[in-house]
Design an enzyme around this catalytic site. Sequence first.
Site, mmCIF file in Angstrom:
data_model
loop_
_atom_site.group_PDB
_atom_site.id
_atom_site.type_symbol
_atom_site.label_atom_id
_atom_site.label_comp_id
_atom_site.label_asym_id
_atom_site.label_seq_id
_atom_site.Cartn_x
_atom_site.Cartn_y
_atom_site.Cartn_z
ATOM 1 N N SER A 42 0.914 -1.071 -0.040
ATOM 2 C CA SER A 42 -0.015 -0.174 -0.047
ATOM 3 C C SER A 42 0.808 1.267 -0.115
ATOM 4 O O SER A 42 1.775 1.192 0.801
ATOM 5 C CB SER A 42 -0.850 -0.018 1.167
ATOM 6 O OG SER A 42 -2.084 0.918 1.098
ATOM 7 N N GLU A 43 0.563 2.096 -0.806
ATOM 8 C CA GLU A 43 1.610 3.210 -0.968
ATOM 9 C C GLU A 43 1.645 4.241 0.142
ATOM 10 O O GLU A 43 2.759 5.241 -0.184
ATOM 11 C CB GLU A 43 1.215 4.200 -2.386
ATOM 12 C CG GLU A 43 -0.146 4.728 -2.480
ATOM 13 C CD GLU A 43 -1.403 3.818 -3.118
ATOM 14 O OE1 GLU A 43 -1.157 2.564 -2.893
ATOM 15 O OE2 GLU A 43 -2.203 4.445 -3.816
#
Lengths: 213, 213, 235, 235
Positions: free
Chosen positions: B46-47
């Site tokens: 997840s960024e």
Amino acid sequence: MGWTRDQMAAIAARELADGFYVNLGIGIPTLVANQIDPAIDVTLQSENGMLGLGPFPAEADVDPDIINAGKQTITELDRTSYVSSADSFGMIRGGHIDASILGAMEVAENGDLANWMVPGKMVKGPGGAMDLVAGVRRIIVLMDHVDKVGQPKFRKACSLPLTGTNVVDMLVTDRAIFRRENRQSPFCLTRLAPGVSIDELRAVTEADFNDTR
Amino acid sequence: MGWTRDQMAAIAARELADGFYVNLGIGIPTLVANQIDPAIDVTLQSENGMLGLGPFPAEADVDPDIINAGKQTITELDRTSYVSSADSFGMIRGGHIDASILGAMEVAENGDLANWMVPGKMVKGPGGAMDLVAGVRRIIVLMDHVDKVGQPKFRKACSLPLTGTNVVDMLVTDRAIFRRENRQSPFCLTRLAPGVSIDELRAVTEADFNDTR
Amino acid sequence: MVDKVYDDAVAALDGLLFDGMTIAAGGFGLCGIPETLIAAIEQSGVRDLTLVSNNAGVDDFGLGKLLRAGQVTRMVSSYVGENKEFERQYLAGELQIEFCPQGTLAERMRAGGAGIAGFYTRTGVGTLIAEGKETKMFGGEPYLLETGIVADLAIVKAWRADPYCNLIYRKSARNFNPMAATCGKITVAEVEAMVGPGTIDPDQVHTPGIFVKRLIRAASNEKRIEKRTVSAGAV
Amino acid sequence: MVDKVYDDAVAALDGLLFDGMTIAAGGFGLCGIPETLIAAIEQSGVRDLTLVSNNAGVDDFGLGKLLRAGQVTRMVSSYVGENKEFERQYLAGELQIEFCPQGTLAERMRAGGAGIAGFYTRTGVGTLIAEGKETKMFGGEPYLLETGIVADLAIVKAWRADPYCNLIYRKSARNFNPMAATCGKITVAEVEAMVGPGTIDPDQVHTPGIFVKRLIRAASNEKRIEKRTVSAGAV
């Protein structure tokens, strides 16, 4: 006549203020660590990724994973943190280090610094010196006033390849102290070493400077 | 007629290989997590700086400091690591993420993707979508084949502002699967959803594609 | 030891705030935001702010508080989707927004803190983000020039700090905080709890104390959740 | 779980080595160098190597082993001062050297790993390092364009790893290892000791497993010291 290396280191050490983060170069600058007023709090940084350098270890405490940028074994303190080389130079290049004290082969009157190579000799490389002079807020140079054959090292212009252009803020030699107000200002002689006259100094100094003692 | 969203997610999930690191976008792509073959090992990224995303927490385990890029509360796994946003996008931009599965407003036959803004509507911003399409090795898009008024979303050229140019490698809609060998290749229809004929598909597809079923 | 630990947010921000300034803030959504410092900035009444932050908070929480109070003129953000007051001000022309792709924003803050004036990224090539920006070819591919960001003040939220201001962040609350901590001309941190000197393993410091000039204990750790999702609700 | 842990260095390097390749290595001086992998590269006999590493080892240790064996054609380094064999080969024209300022080298490796094609730094402006490089003005000051480095293979040394290849480095042995780990098309790590899954705190991972494709336990942890300085010899 003139100052010893320890005295030069002590002069530089007095430039450091409480709370400073400081990077010390190899050679005479290393001696500065011993000269810092115990009443002020200075954190030493080493560009290989250590912030908060302690003294050399006792023989029994030598740890090959704790070295400074001179590859000497050292110790950590209760404030120490380790970072990667990229993050370490983020501190340096980003202007977060208050002062760096470096050695030099030549300094020019315009603030140029040469301390990494001599043409014709084997080049070892710039290491972190170019990054330090480009990023650290204040650069103090400690060097002998003349070279081994008596020639001036504080020059009108550097004859050796540069480490950085217009980066030196203060120069401490064994014979005198030179300061400049900012990087647009000329160097000013602010103090002569004991036993050194202004005429003697001028005779071994190629650079122009103002005498503001 | 056509595939459900879960079926679309399952199709995309079958593109993932053992050992893959994968970033899932918001919307239909989120469903892919449930469809990954338990026999293969996929690590979700997840960024916002989390590698190794776990499922949603039990009510008692909700931790406001553990969220995904959709700002949903999630859990960690025994493989999880956290990094800064800069390091997270280092993974993404540097090509270390094997695949990203994203939603879209429009895809063009040249691989262009539009999924971040509609002129005249309030712009919310690109978030991490532009970084994902620029950096992740393989981009799989999941979207409805037509918009709310029945217009084709797989177009000759995107009419909406682009998220990236020539970045889509595979397109899964509720009616068909399109793939391309590489980013110089045209899209090929490789499968029709149950109950969809090729003529029906062509009628709601503006993009040119090869039929290689 | 120089004492960088202040009694409260008002004391820690004293002398640092001025109208028209740029403030960089850590946080992603409402996760890892410096709640206490934001509240103090609201109370200070400082105006005409440029905020560099991935998001703009929500209407009544996070940076949304400063927006609601009319203190913000410009945002540099990647995503501002959760804030109605933002939308109202933007549509009324009261607020400017510079959109940055999220990774570009993170890298711009890191670059500003690390003395990198600009860098080339593929992100945004061929999009509206590229407008007015230089493009350069590397290996036959176009890259965009993006510039480093240096803020007048950076505010960050950490989990633990020692008296030297060495910081540790917690889980995904780390996000933009480490870069924000480096990109301020001066950085003020708030921390959930203080620990003694030497307590933090030197290998596990996230932000070394050199970057933090002032520190407070967080008075507010509400940690509001934007999207509470629990296992009953799929995945 | 995909098993990325190999039995030994020969197995871990199998299929990855080829003449003319570029190898990036972590380490500063002899501190934090991947001793086991270097030895295996020496034994493989691969030739015409470009090595990206801050230093070149010493005559009989570290990357000096590959130099002594005549396997190296080119070095990209900041400082190579401790190696006589290096000097001999260089003066004989057998070896090329590209000097990078140390911070620029670290940043180039980070950039290569992070998809940043190039960046602007003040470091080296007006020096020999600037020759042939583009200069650009930012805020009235000149900056040099430096490019990201991507290596065919990166080799790193860590202290602890879990089976997912999450790595922790130890003290100043971290140095260039984190950037090296990101800048290889493929990265092989050697580690002093393995720990079980879930043992490493997720907040304390230095290099996440995504960057490490193959891992071995280090067979050699000599950790030779270049300059043993003890307290008897002054601070």
